[in-house]
Design a protein around this motif. Structure first.
Motif, PDB file in Angstrom:
ATOM      1  N   ALA A   5       0.822  -1.216   0.000  1.00 11.51           N
ATOM      2  CA  ALA A   5       0.000   0.000   0.000  1.00 11.51           C
ATOM      3  C   ALA A   5       0.850   1.257   0.000  1.00 11.51           C
ATOM      4  CB  ALA A   5      -0.918   0.008   1.223  1.00 11.51           C
ATOM      5  N   ARG A   6       0.369   2.255  -0.695  1.00  9.47           N
ATOM      6  CA  ARG A   6       0.940   3.584  -0.577  1.00  9.47           C
ATOM      7  C   ARG A   6       0.535   4.113   0.795  1.00  9.47           C
ATOM      8  NH1 ARG A   6      -1.361   3.059  -5.708  1.00  9.47           N
ATOM      9  NH2 ARG A   6       0.096   3.427  -7.414  1.00  9.47           N
ATOM     10  N   ILE A   7       1.299   5.040   1.338  1.00 12.26           N
ATOM     11  CA  ILE A   7       1.005   5.540   2.678  1.00 12.26           C
ATOM     12  C   ILE A   7      -0.400   6.148   2.748  1.00 12.26           C
ATOM     13  CG2 ILE A   7       2.137   7.783   2.309  1.00 12.26           C
ATOM     14  CD1 ILE A   7       1.979   5.766   5.601  1.00 12.26           C
ATOM     15  N   ASN A   8      -0.808   6.889   1.710  1.00 12.12           N
ATOM     16  CA  ASN A   8      -2.153   7.481   1.753  1.00 12.12           C
ATOM     17  C   ASN A   8      -3.243   6.414   1.670  1.00 12.12           C
ATOM     18  OD1 ASN A   8      -1.624   6.977  -0.972  1.00 12.12           O
ATOM     19  ND2 ASN A   8      -2.858   8.699  -1.668  1.00 12.12           N
ATOM     20  N   GLU A   9      -2.955   5.281   1.032  1.00 15.57           N
ATOM     21  CA  GLU A   9      -3.929   4.189   0.986  1.00 15.57           C
ATOM     22  C   GLU A   9      -4.074   3.566   2.369  1.00 15.57           C
ATOM     23  OE1 GLU A   9      -3.219   2.699  -3.608  1.00 15.57           O
ATOM     24  OE2 GLU A   9      -1.983   1.847  -2.015  1.00 15.57           O
ATOM     25  N   ALA A  10      -2.961   3.410   3.080  1.00 13.94           N
ATOM     26  CA  ALA A  10      -3.008   2.852   4.439  1.00 13.94           C
ATOM     27  C   ALA A  10      -3.731   3.802   5.393  1.00 13.94           C
ATOM     28  CB  ALA A  10      -1.592   2.575   4.942  1.00 13.94           C
ATOM     29  N   ILE A  11      -3.445   5.088   5.277  1.00 15.20           N
ATOM     30  CA  ILE A  11      -4.082   6.077   6.146  1.00 15.20           C
ATOM     31  C   ILE A  11      -5.600   6.055   5.980  1.00 15.20           C
ATOM     32  CG2 ILE A  11      -4.388   8.575   6.487  1.00 15.20           C
ATOM     33  CD1 ILE A  11      -1.348   8.852   5.966  1.00 15.20           C
ATOM     34  N   CYS A  12      -6.070   5.874   4.750  1.00 10.03           N
ATOM     35  CA  CYS A  12      -7.506   5.927   4.459  1.00 10.03           C
ATOM     36  C   CYS A  12      -8.213   4.577   4.544  1.00 10.03           C
ATOM     37  CB  CYS A  12      -7.724   6.521   3.066  1.00 10.03           C
ATOM     38  SG  CYS A  12      -7.170   8.228   2.923  1.00 10.03           S
ATOM     39  N   LEU A  13      -7.488   3.502   4.853  1.00 10.17           N
ATOM     40  CA  LEU A  13      -8.085   2.172   4.895  1.00 10.17           C
ATOM     41  C   LEU A  13      -9.175   2.090   5.967  1.00 10.17           C
ATOM     42  CD1 LEU A  13      -7.965  -0.763   3.785  1.00 10.17           C
ATOM     43  CD2 LEU A  13      -6.372  -1.256   5.649  1.00 10.17           C
ATOM     44  N   ASN A  14     -10.357   1.638   5.572  1.00 13.76           N
ATOM     45  CA  ASN A  14     -11.486   1.459   6.488  1.00 13.76           C
ATOM     46  C   ASN A  14     -11.731  -0.024   6.711  1.00 13.76           C
ATOM     47  OD1 ASN A  14     -12.666   4.134   7.104  1.00 13.76           O
ATOM     48  ND2 ASN A  14     -12.782   4.263   4.879  1.00 13.76           N
ATOM     49  N   TYR A  15     -12.318  -0.338   7.850  1.00 12.70           N
ATOM     50  CA  TYR A  15     -12.666  -1.732   8.125  1.00 12.70           C
ATOM     51  C   TYR A  15     -13.617  -2.275   7.060  1.00 12.70           C
ATOM     52  CZ  TYR A  15     -10.366  -1.781  12.653  1.00 12.70           C
ATOM     53  OH  TYR A  15      -9.420  -1.750  13.637  1.00 12.70           O
ATOM     54  N   SER A  16     -14.473  -1.426   6.504  1.00 11.73           N
ATOM     55  CA  SER A  16     -15.402  -1.881   5.464  1.00 11.73           C
ATOM     56  C   SER A  16     -14.678  -2.276   4.179  1.00 11.73           C
ATOM     57  CB  SER A  16     -16.443  -0.793   5.166  1.00 11.73           C
ATOM     58  OG  SER A  16     -15.803   0.389   4.712  1.00 11.73           O
ATOM     59  N   ASP A  17     -13.404  -1.895   4.037  1.00 10.80           N
ATOM     60  CA  ASP A  17     -12.606  -2.264   2.869  1.00 10.80           C
ATOM     61  C   ASP A  17     -11.962  -3.645   3.022  1.00 10.80           C
ATOM     62  OD1 ASP A  17     -13.094   0.281   1.769  1.00 10.80           O
ATOM     63  OD2 ASP A  17     -11.355   1.130   2.791  1.00 10.80           O
ATOM     64  N   GLU A  20     -13.369 -10.922   3.083  1.00  5.48           N
ATOM     65  CA  GLU A  20     -12.856 -12.228   3.523  1.00  5.48           C
ATOM     66  C   GLU A  20     -11.549 -12.609   2.832  1.00  5.48           C
ATOM     67  OE1 GLU A  20     -14.215 -16.887   3.721  1.00  5.48           O
ATOM     68  OE2 GLU A  20     -15.765 -15.353   3.707  1.00  5.48           O
ATOM     69  N   ASN A  21     -11.473 -12.409   1.506  1.00  4.45           N
ATOM     70  CA  ASN A  21     -10.310 -12.853   0.744  1.00  4.45           C
ATOM     71  C   ASN A  21      -9.475 -11.726   0.144  1.00  4.45           C
ATOM     72  OD1 ASN A  21     -10.843 -15.649   1.109  1.00  4.45           O
ATOM     73  ND2 ASN A  21     -12.471 -15.475  -0.405  1.00  4.45           N
ATOM     74  N   TYR A  22      -9.914 -10.498   0.280  1.00  2.00           N
ATOM     75  CA  TYR A  22      -9.184  -9.378  -0.307  1.00  2.00           C
ATOM     76  C   TYR A  22      -9.477  -8.097   0.464  1.00  2.00           C
ATOM     77  CZ  TYR A  22     -13.691  -8.248  -2.463  1.00  2.00           C
ATOM     78  OH  TYR A  22     -15.019  -7.948  -2.674  1.00  2.00           O
ATOM     79  N   ILE A  23      -8.644  -7.092   0.226  1.00  2.00           N
ATOM     80  CA  ILE A  23      -8.942  -5.755   0.730  1.00  2.00           C
ATOM     81  C   ILE A  23      -8.989  -4.818  -0.464  1.00  2.00           C
ATOM     82  CG2 ILE A  23      -7.885  -6.147   2.991  1.00  2.00           C
ATOM     83  CD1 ILE A  23      -5.540  -4.422   2.118  1.00  2.00           C
ATOM     84  N   ILE A  24      -9.668  -3.729  -0.291  1.00  3.01           N
ATOM     85  CA  ILE A  24      -9.761  -2.722  -1.347  1.00  3.01           C
ATOM     86  C   ILE A  24      -8.968  -1.499  -0.892  1.00  3.01           C
ATOM     87  CG2 ILE A  24     -11.276  -1.255  -2.726  1.00  3.01           C
ATOM     88  CD1 ILE A  24     -13.523  -3.291  -2.137  1.00  3.01           C
ATOM     89  N   LEU A  25      -8.015  -1.097  -1.715  1.00  2.88           N
ATOM     90  CA  LEU A  25      -7.241   0.108  -1.465  1.00  2.88           C
ATOM     91  C   LEU A  25      -7.678   1.162  -2.473  1.00  2.88           C
ATOM     92  CD1 LEU A  25      -3.686  -1.462  -1.019  1.00  2.88           C
ATOM     93  CD2 LEU A  25      -5.230  -0.669   0.779  1.00  2.88           C
ATOM     94  N   TYR A  26      -7.732   2.401  -2.041  1.00  2.00           N
ATOM     95  CA  TYR A  26      -8.134   3.497  -2.920  1.00  2.00           C
ATOM     96  C   TYR A  26      -6.993   4.490  -3.048  1.00  2.00           C
ATOM     97  CZ  TYR A  26     -12.898   1.834  -2.257  1.00  2.00           C
ATOM     98  OH  TYR A  26     -14.032   1.068  -2.232  1.00  2.00           O
ATOM     99  N   THR A  27      -6.763   4.946  -4.276  1.00  2.00           N
ATOM    100  CA  THR A  27      -5.722   5.935  -4.501  1.00  2.00           C
ATOM    101  C   THR A  27      -6.171   6.938  -5.553  1.00  2.00           C
ATOM    102  OG1 THR A  27      -3.350   6.227  -4.822  1.00  2.00           O
ATOM    103  CG2 THR A  27      -4.462   4.742  -6.336  1.00  2.00           C
ATOM    104  N   SER A  33      -7.943  13.775  -9.581  1.00  2.00           N
ATOM    105  CA  SER A  33      -8.642  12.596 -10.088  1.00  2.00           C
ATOM    106  C   SER A  33      -9.532  11.979  -9.014  1.00  2.00           C
ATOM    107  CB  SER A  33      -7.634  11.549 -10.581  1.00  2.00           C
ATOM    108  OG  SER A  33      -6.942  10.986  -9.490  1.00  2.00           O
ATOM    109  N   ASP A  34     -10.457  11.153  -9.456  1.00  3.93           N
ATOM    110  CA  ASP A  34     -11.284  10.388  -8.523  1.00  3.93           C
ATOM    111  C   ASP A  34     -10.434   9.281  -7.911  1.00  3.93           C
ATOM    112  OD1 ASP A  34     -13.556  11.858  -9.126  1.00  3.93           O
ATOM    113  OD2 ASP A  34     -14.151  10.502 -10.746  1.00  3.93           O
ATOM    114  N   ARG A  35     -10.843   8.841  -6.723  1.00  3.60           N
ATOM    115  CA  ARG A  35     -10.133   7.727  -6.088  1.00  3.60           C
ATOM    116  C   ARG A  35     -10.450   6.441  -6.836  1.00  3.60           C
ATOM    117  NH1 ARG A  35     -10.005   7.166  -0.055  1.00  3.60           N
ATOM    118  NH2 ARG A  35     -11.853   5.968  -0.468  1.00  3.60           N
ATOM    119  N   LEU A  36      -9.414   5.698  -7.192  1.00  5.53           N
ATOM    120  CA  LEU A  36      -9.580   4.449  -7.931  1.00  5.53           C
ATOM    121  C   LEU A  36      -9.346   3.269  -6.997  1.00  5.53           C
ATOM    122  CD1 LEU A  36      -7.564   5.379 -11.136  1.00  5.53           C
ATOM    123  CD2 LEU A  36     -10.046   5.334 -10.865  1.00  5.53           C
TER     124      LEU A  36
END
Length: 122
Positions: A5-17, A20-27, A33-36
């Motif tokens: 993860a990029r540091i900003n992705e880690a900072i913004c990581l929510n429990y809802s992300d 069970e088998n994956y996490i969603i990171l947004y950047t 730009s919009d967060r992808l």
């Protein structure tokens, strides 16, 4: 280190992300730009974690714990971003195809990912 993860992705990581088998990171690919989103396998350190809101609520900016710890122990100073390079290198050493590593890191160009690959000494 288990996410790349990029540091900003880690900072913004929510429990809802955390699924069970994956996490969603947004950047953001650029300032306006919009967060992808991108999916990566759920790392062991986050498996089964439950909660509400941000996973790291005390982080509002780049955490300084790494720098402080390295200085305190008279170790070579390196940045949080180095963990992304190590993550990519470990995947490559494990035989993960370049395209898959590229996807995990959120890169759009294989040449960018190749910059991240380095020889591991462990």
């Amino acid at each position: 280190m288990e996410t790349g993860a990029r540091i900003n992705e880690a900072i913004c990581l929510n429990y809802s992300d955390i699924k069970e088998n994956y996490i969603i990171l947004y950047t953001n690919k650029s300032k306006n730009s919009d967060r992808l989103p991108r999916k990566i396998p759920v790392p062991n350190c986050l498996k089964g974690k439950k909660g509400y809101g941000r996973v790291f609520p005390d982080w509002n900016e780049t955490p300084k714990f790494l720098d402080r710890t390295l200085r305190k122990n008279n170790m070579k100073i390196w940045g949080f971003h180095s963990l992304r390079h190590r993550y990519a290198s470990k995947l490559s050493k494990a035989g993960v195809p370049l395209f898959e590593i590229m996807t995990y890191l959120g890169h759009q160009n294989p040449s960018t990912t190749q910059i991240y690959l380095q020889t591991l000494e462990d």
